[in-house]
Design a protein around this motif. Structure first.
Motif, short mmCIF file in Angstrom:
data_model
loop_
_atom_site.label_atom_id
_atom_site.label_comp_id
_atom_site.label_asym_id
_atom_site.label_seq_id
_atom_site.Cartn_x
_atom_site.Cartn_y
_atom_site.Cartn_z
N ILE B 59 0.81 -1.08 -0.22
CA ILE B 59 0.25 -0.10 0.05
C ILE B 59 0.93 1.20 0.04
O ILE B 59 1.90 1.42 1.04
N VAL B 60 0.47 2.13 -0.79
CA VAL B 60 1.50 3.42 -0.94
C VAL B 60 0.36 4.45 -0.62
O VAL B 60 -0.67 4.64 -1.43
N ALA B 61 0.88 5.47 0.11
CA ALA B 61 -0.12 6.64 0.51
C ALA B 61 0.69 7.86 0.42
O ALA B 61 1.78 7.98 0.99
N THR B 62 0.37 9.06 -0.13
CA THR B 62 0.92 10.22 -0.24
C THR B 62 0.14 11.31 0.61
O THR B 62 -0.74 11.44 0.63
N GLY B 188 1.02 9.98 -9.34
CA GLY B 188 0.06 10.44 -10.52
C GLY B 188 -1.05 10.91 -9.98
O GLY B 188 -1.74 11.79 -10.54
N ILE B 189 -1.53 10.35 -8.96
CA ILE B 189 -3.05 10.75 -8.67
C ILE B 189 -2.98 11.57 -7.44
O ILE B 189 -4.04 11.91 -6.85
N CYS B 190 -1.74 11.97 -7.11
CA CYS B 190 -1.55 13.12 -5.77
C CYS B 190 -2.26 14.34 -6.30
O CYS B 190 -1.96 14.78 -7.04
N GLU B 191 -3.15 14.99 -5.45
CA GLU B 191 -3.72 16.03 -5.67
C GLU B 191 -2.87 17.19 -4.72
O GLU B 191 -2.93 17.17 -3.63
N LEU B 192 -2.47 18.02 -5.62
CA LEU B 192 -1.71 19.29 -4.95
C LEU B 192 -2.75 20.27 -4.81
O LEU B 192 -3.04 20.87 -5.69
N PRO B 193 -2.90 20.72 -3.87
CA PRO B 193 -3.84 22.18 -3.45
C PRO B 193 -3.13 23.36 -4.02
O PRO B 193 -1.93 23.54 -3.85
N ARG B 194 -3.89 23.93 -4.73
CA ARG B 194 -3.53 25.14 -5.27
C ARG B 194 -3.30 26.17 -4.27
O ARG B 194 -4.20 26.45 -3.25
N VAL B 195 -2.14 26.97 -4.46
CA VAL B 195 -2.22 28.18 -3.63
C VAL B 195 -2.85 29.48 -4.46
O VAL B 195 -2.69 29.77 -5.68
N LEU B 219 0.66 16.07 -10.19
CA LEU B 219 1.95 16.03 -10.55
C LEU B 219 2.32 15.38 -12.07
O LEU B 219 1.69 14.51 -12.35
N ASP B 220 3.21 15.90 -12.65
CA ASP B 220 3.54 15.44 -14.09
C ASP B 220 4.66 14.20 -13.80
O ASP B 220 5.52 14.21 -13.66
N ARG B 300 -2.58 3.72 -16.96
CA ARG B 300 -3.20 3.36 -15.69
C ARG B 300 -3.63 4.54 -14.96
O ARG B 300 -4.72 5.05 -14.37
N ILE B 301 -2.62 5.68 -15.00
CA ILE B 301 -2.74 6.89 -14.18
C ILE B 301 -3.84 7.73 -14.78
O ILE B 301 -4.63 8.18 -13.92
N ASP B 302 -3.98 7.85 -16.08
CA ASP B 302 -5.01 8.52 -16.44
C ASP B 302 -6.27 7.72 -16.37
O ASP B 302 -7.22 8.53 -15.88
N SER B 303 -6.65 6.62 -16.24
CA SER B 303 -7.74 6.07 -15.84
C SER B 303 -8.26 6.37 -14.64
O SER B 303 -9.15 6.51 -14.06
#
Lengths: 308, 322
Positions: B59-62, B188-195, B219-220, B300-303
């Motif tokens: 399991i990986v979590a960010t 790839g699915i990590c969501e960075l909150p916008r400043v 993130l790219d 897979r990241i896109d899906s």
């Protein structure tokens, strides 16, 4: 070189995981704790115990069987409990004085006494002190053997013997482990399948698949004096690619049967082998292929009857 | 990883089979098994993935935090990895046994991601020298989830924390491969909150994050590497080794490979020595195999991103369901 072109990662959807093809439970099916009967006068057999108020309670999951006054619960699944006469496949884990300890997937390690094997040279004589010191040359830690259960000690330890040319040290091949309850007791457990592969269906759930006859290492365990005095050499055994693919296919078929919880014996194995021919050997590793083969075999077995 | 007891005859069969390009389960030397992914295994993180391949379960979590950039690199953000190998995954991991492996894996991941061109860390910088995103990547390899010591709201968190744990749930021969794949998916699915702006507090400008759950950046990670471990069995290298194959191998080479086949890092694990020709052959193999794997993961990241957008955002108070 195919360069990993088949690599796939499936995104699982939790809802699709529900198994919709479970067969219905048979009658007399009990779970641990179910009261079988409150009437006195019944003898308790395996899988049952007497509760303090005198009622007979099941201690395992399974079907209730009654023979006159004896009530037993034949368990489904669960750990392997050996009976005399079972054929098992085991791995040597310890070399001790005059005996070997064998891992046979049972609660206690099996015991193979030095006096219960045939000496490699085929002689019939009393085992001496030199034999005891040379035990590791016959069988050492890690070696695979096929054996039969000779007796059961009081504490449940199984005593094995390989006093037949069918049993003994196994030659090149591969092991696969399945739940022990999927292997029914039959007349023969060592099958030399028509495709050139031999399969040993150990009652303990260990299945040995090998391209050699009887799965055995040639040149070990002679019953009569038919050796020409040479020790068997592993490196001289050549196995072709076709044999290897056949072994791999059988291994994957066993995995399919095990996943579908179908009994494993020579007919079901050959059914699944035939069904699997439409896939390439390595495609059988995909869960969908395994599932499909399991369903096809289940269908075929139910139409032809399980004892076909 | 655990070494299992094998007989001479099994090893002989296995090794000769690898030489003939027919492995014990019928695969060729460069075939992976099929894996599967679960999204959102952990609910109180910015993104989590559970990946399974063969016997390995990870399991990986960010978690995204606000932090200060490294003084040597004032214009970049940081990604920190932490691996936890719990004893439930393998008896080798009892006591401090798991820590050595955990450190090795962290090092391999850091080096693989450090090469410029894989992930643009400049995007993670908010204010040079003062503020940057710190992404903590947690990798879990046990059944019991260890911590997440602080219940943080994913929007307002100003504490720098290092709760990244990559936990290993079950350990097969392809551990590092699966971890790297899961890490790439997770980043790839990590969501960075916008400043949305800076709030001036006693003369210091502190970034203010958007409170809208749907305003975030991804993130790219298209070019980030995937690790391909190649144990050597006999005279050949194999991809995605099972436990038995690993027990027959002497040492492994772990390559970080990008989608265009470029090798970003090489690590040697275990005991073994290699001739230059072998290393070249292994590099070539890892390059082709890795490129393939990496491209599949990019798809897979896109899906996954689409799936995540469609799924309802989970409330924070839900118990973690694994």
């Amino acid at each position: 070189m195919s360069a990993g072109s088949g690599f796939d990662l499936k995104i699982r959807d939790g809802n699709n995981e529900k198994n919709t093809t479970l067969p219905t439970a048979p009658q007399n099916f009990v779970t641990p704790g179910t009261i079988i009967t409150r009437e006195p006068g019944f003898m308790r057999g395996h899988g049952t115990y007497v509760f303090k108020d005198g009622s007979l309670v099941a201690s395992v999951c399974g079907t209730v069987e009654r023979v006159n006054k004896l009530v037993t619960v034949k368990g489904v699944g669960g750990v392997y409990n050996g009976e005399v006469g079972d054929v098992v496949v085991g791995r040597i884990v310890k070399v001790m004085q005059k005996r070997w300890k064998v891992d046979i997937n049972a609660p206690l390690e099996g015991v193979l006494l030095l006096s219960s094997i045939n000496l490699p040279s085929g002689e019939l004589r009393r085992r001496s002190a030199e034999d005891e010191l040379a035990m590791r040359e016959i069988l050492k830690e890690g070696d695979m053997i096929s054996a039969e259960i000779q007796s059961v000690y009081n504490d449940g330890t199984l005593a094995l013997h390989t006093r037949s040319v069918k049993y003994g040290k196994l030659g090149p091949g591969t092991l696969i482990k399945v739940p022990a309850s999927l292997i029914k007791r039959r007349k023969a457990h060592i099958h030399n399948l028509p495709i050139g592969i031999s399969v040993i269906l150990g009652n303990n759930g260990y299945i040995w698949i090998s391209p050699l006859a009887n799965g055995r290492m040639p040149g070990t365990n002679m019953e009569q004096d038919e050796t020409d005095g040479q020790k068997p050499v592993l490196e001289e055994i050549k196995i072709t690619g076709t044999d290897r693919f056949a072994v791999a296919r059988i291994k994957n078929c066993v995995a399919a049967l095990s996943k579908a919880w179908l009994p494993i014996y020579d007919t079901s194995l050959m059914y699944s082998y035939d069904c699997s021919m439409k896939y390439e050997c390595k495609e059988l590793l995909k869960p969908e292929a395994l599932k499909e083969i399991g369903e096809l075999v289940r269908e075929q077995m139910s139409t032809e009857g399980y004892m076909a | 990883m655990a070494e299992i007891l094998l007989s001479e005859v099994e090893k002989y069969y296995l090794v000769m089979g690898v030489g003939q390009d027919v492995r014990v389960d019928g695969r060729s030397r460069s075939d992976y098994r099929q894996g599967d992914i679960d999204l959102n295994a952990v609910t109180n993180s910015h993104g989590s993935i559970r990946a399974r391949l063969g016997e390995t379960d990870v399991i990986v979590a960010t978690k995204v935090d606000l932090g200060t950039p490294d003084p040597d690199r004032p214009d970049r953000g940081t990604i920190k990895f932490l691996v936890d190998c719990s004893p439930t995954a393998s008896p080798d991991f009892e006591g401090r046994g798991g820590d050595e492996l955990a450190e090795k894996i962290c090092r391999i991941l850091s080096i693989a991601y450090d090469k410029s061109g894989t992930i643009d860390l400049k995007n993670l910088c908010i204010t040079p020298k003062k503020y940057c995103y710190v992404i903590d990547v947690d990798i879990l390899v046990t059944v019991k989830l260890v911590q997440n010591k602080k219940r943080c709201s994913w929007i307002l968190n100003y504490i720098i924390s290092k709760v990244s744990v990559i936990q290993v749930l079950q350990c097969g021969g392809n551990l590092i491969d699966v971890i790297s794949m899961a890490v790439k998916l997770c980043l790839g699915i990590c969501e960075l909150p916008r400043v949305t702006g800076l709030r001036y507090d006693l003369g210091q400008g502190v970034p203010v994050f958007s409170t809208d759950e749907f305003e975030f950046d991804y993130l790219d990670v298209k070019n980030s590497p995937v690790v391909v471990t190649l144990p050597r069995v006999g005279r050949y290298f194999v991809v995605d080794a099972s436990l038995e194959e690993e027990s027959c191998s002497k040492g492994k080479l772990a390559f970080g490979v990008t989608p265009d086949g470029c090798v970003t890092s090489i690590d040697k694990l275990g005991r073994g020595c290699y001739q230059v020709k072998s290393i070249q052959a292994a590099t070539a193999m890892a390059s082709t195999v890795g490129a393939n794997v990496n491209n599949t993961i990019n798809m897979r990241i896109d899906s996954l991103r689409e799936l995540k957008l469609r799924a309802d955002p989970k409330p924070l108070s839900m118990p973690m369901d694994i």
